[in-house]
Design a protein around this motif. Structure first.
Motif, PDB file in Angstrom:
ATOM      1  N   GLU A  30      86.985  43.221  27.404  1.00 14.36           N
ATOM      2  CA  GLU A  30      86.779  42.508  26.137  1.00 14.36           C
ATOM      3  C   GLU A  30      85.311  42.204  25.873  1.00 14.36           C
ATOM      4  N   ASP A  31      84.521  42.037  26.943  1.00 14.10           N
ATOM      5  CA  ASP A  31      83.098  41.749  26.757  1.00 14.10           C
ATOM      6  C   ASP A  31      82.275  43.016  26.500  1.00 14.10           C
ATOM      7  N   GLY A  32      82.921  44.189  26.422  1.00 17.84           N
ATOM      8  CA  GLY A  32      82.242  45.447  26.118  1.00 17.84           C
ATOM      9  C   GLY A  32      81.769  46.213  27.330  1.00 17.84           C
ATOM     10  N   ASN A  33      81.803  45.601  28.490  1.00 13.54           N
ATOM     11  CA  ASN A  33      81.407  46.300  29.713  1.00 13.54           C
ATOM     12  C   ASN A  33      82.535  47.209  30.191  1.00 13.54           C
ATOM     13  N   ARG A  34      82.145  48.209  30.967  1.00 19.58           N
ATOM     14  CA  ARG A  34      83.132  49.143  31.507  1.00 19.58           C
ATOM     15  C   ARG A  34      83.388  48.861  32.975  1.00 19.58           C
TER      16      ARG A  34
END
Length: 112
Positions: A30-34
């Motif tokens: 959700e925070d955009g990190n993978r």
């Protein structure tokens, strides 16, 4: 003791006429990190030895044991003199069949 990430197949010449593509093993948070969705279990190879070109992709469902075994043993069985440049399609198919039988037998024997 040899590093398990290294294999004798690392010394074989890679075939630069092709590549093996694998899909990514990532999910986006959700925070955009993978991050990895799960441990990467697939194995592949693409070798050239004399005039023999050998490619393989192995899906390591539920672990890497079988995929590692196949990715190391199949080149060993095929690239060390078993295939000749003048082999017909039928002879190549027979060599592949013999490799599978050898691998199945050695795998079954090691499980007992």
């Amino acid at each position: 003791m040899q590093d398990p990430a290294l294999s004798w197949t690392d010394d074989l010449p890679v075939c630069h006429l092709s590549g093996v593509g694998l899909s990514t093993n990532q999910i986006y948070r959700e925070d955009g990190n993978r991050r990895e969705a799960h441990a990467f279990e697939d194995r592949n190879f693409h070798f050239r030895h004399d005039s023999c070109f050998l490619y393989g992709v192995f899906d390591g469902h539920n672990g890497t044991r079988v995929a590692d075994f196949a990715a190391q043993r199949i080149p060993a069985e095929l690239l060390l003199g078993q295939l000749q440049p003048n082999f017909s399609d039928t002879e190549v198919q027979e060599a592949l069949k013999q490799v599978w039988e050898t691998l199945l037998f050695s795998s079954a024997a090691s499980n007992h």
